[in-house]
Design an enzyme around this catalytic site. Structure first.
Site, PDB file in Angstrom:
ATOM      1  N   ARG A 159      12.662   4.599   6.912  1.00 36.80           N
ATOM      2  CA  ARG A 159      12.861   5.991   7.324  1.00 36.80           C
ATOM      3  C   ARG A 159      13.271   6.088   8.786  1.00 36.80           C
ATOM      4  NH1 ARG A 159       8.722   6.030   3.809  1.00 36.80           N
ATOM      5  NH2 ARG A 159       7.230   5.781   5.494  1.00 36.80           N
ATOM      6  N   GLU A 214      -4.250  -3.716   7.623  1.00 40.78           N
ATOM      7  CA  GLU A 214      -5.669  -3.564   7.276  1.00 40.78           C
ATOM      8  C   GLU A 214      -6.119  -4.779   6.455  1.00 40.78           C
ATOM      9  OE1 GLU A 214      -6.287   0.162   5.384  1.00 40.78           O
ATOM     10  OE2 GLU A 214      -8.463  -0.087   5.289  1.00 40.78           O
TER      11      GLU A 214
HETATM   12  P1  AMP Z   1       1.555   1.921  11.487  1.00 45.31           P
HETATM   13  O1  AMP Z   1       2.045   0.527  11.674  1.00 45.31           O
HETATM   14  O2  AMP Z   1       0.186   2.018  10.925  1.00 45.31           O
HETATM   15  O3  AMP Z   1       1.728   2.760  12.735  1.00 45.31           O
HETATM   16  O4  AMP Z   1       2.439   2.566  10.357  1.00 45.31           O
HETATM   17  C1  AMP Z   1       3.648   3.066  10.663  1.00 45.31           C
HETATM   18  C2  AMP Z   1       4.623   2.961   9.521  1.00 45.31           C
HETATM   19  O5  AMP Z   1       4.056   3.300   8.265  1.00 45.31           O
HETATM   20  C3  AMP Z   1       5.713   3.928   9.812  1.00 45.31           C
HETATM   21  O6  AMP Z   1       6.939   3.235   9.724  1.00 45.31           O
HETATM   22  C4  AMP Z   1       5.585   5.014   8.772  1.00 45.31           C
HETATM   23  O7  AMP Z   1       6.818   5.203   8.159  1.00 45.31           O
HETATM   24  C5  AMP Z   1       4.558   4.529   7.774  1.00 45.31           C
HETATM   25  N1  AMP Z   1       3.395   5.434   7.615  1.00 45.31           N
HETATM   26  C6  AMP Z   1       2.117   5.152   7.970  1.00 45.31           C
HETATM   27  N2  AMP Z   1       1.280   6.136   7.643  1.00 45.31           N
HETATM   28  C7  AMP Z   1       2.041   7.098   7.080  1.00 45.31           C
HETATM   29  C8  AMP Z   1       1.758   8.393   6.527  1.00 45.31           C
HETATM   30  N3  AMP Z   1       0.521   8.918   6.498  1.00 45.31           N
HETATM   31  N4  AMP Z   1       2.793   9.106   6.037  1.00 45.31           N
HETATM   32  C9  AMP Z   1       4.056   8.603   6.069  1.00 45.31           C
HETATM   33  N5  AMP Z   1       4.377   7.407   6.559  1.00 45.31           N
HETATM   34  C10 AMP Z   1       3.395   6.646   7.059  1.00 45.31           C
END
Ligand code: AMP
Length: 171
Positions: A59, A96
């Site tokens: 995205r 996680e």
């Molecule tokens: P993180 O590494 O945990 O910051 O996760 C970020 C990635 O996961 C991003 O590229 C987002 O597209 C996706 N992501 C994580 N949580 C969500 C959520 N609640 N809704 C949509 N996309 C998410």
């Protein structure tokens, strides 16, 4: 100012129980919403002399290429392992449960080029921190990271300490 949150669909328990997924497809298909989204993400960097905008699969690609075009920069994809055709470097990061990894083409940028990283959601920050590491390994000057959505309760910013982090919407 348009309320972009009204155009973002929240899908409970996707892709697994307990995750509230922020679905931006409902925002992207709205022509005024799309325009306002790219405006909001790009305008802080109008005068930042960014050479390259990095988008994170998948995205992030949608938003980052539009931001790049808007601020007069080029676009670089950061992808899941095995997708980039030419020589790439990899950064592994903790999830996680288990690990994941991201790659960038080894010749994607030149030392000292000014880079902005763009993604849709800042959650725990692991993905963005890995992308930042890839940019630094190639000698890029990371100007900042911009997100459409920041999930503040997950404190992803702590993994991006010392970086200039911007988000359009906070939840
Ligand atoms: P993180 O590494 O945990 O910051 O996760 C970020 C990635 O996961 C991003 O590229 C987002 O597209 C996706 N992501 C994580 N949580 C969500 C959520 N609640 N809704 C949509 N996309 C998410």
């Amino acid at each position: 100012m348009m309320d972009l949150k009204l155009l973002i669909r929240e899908v409970p328990d996707f892709p697994k129980p307990g995750i509230n997924f922020y679905d931006i497809t409902t925002l992207l298909k709205d022509r005024l919403g799309l325009h306002a989204t790219i405006d909001s993400l790009a305008s802080p960097y109008d005068d930042a002399r960014i050479d390259l905008v990095v988008g994170i699969e998948s995205r992030g690609f949608i938003l980052a290429s539009a931001v790049a075009e808007r601020i007069g920069a080029g676009f670089i994809p950061v992808r899941k392992p095995g997708k980039l055709p030419a020589k790439a470097i990899k950064e592994t990061y903790a999830l996680e449960y288990g690990t994941d990894a991201l790659e960038i083409h080894a010749d994607a940028l030149e030392k000292g080029q000014r880079v902005l990283i763009v993604d849709d959601v800042l959650a725990t920050g692991g993905t963005a921190a890995a992308a930042a590491e890839l940019v630094k390994k190639l000698g890029g000057e990371l100007h900042g990271l911009a997100f459409l959505i920041e999930l503040t309760f997950l404190n992803g910013k702590s993994k991006l300490a010392g970086q200039n982090v911007f988000s359009v919407l906070q939840y």
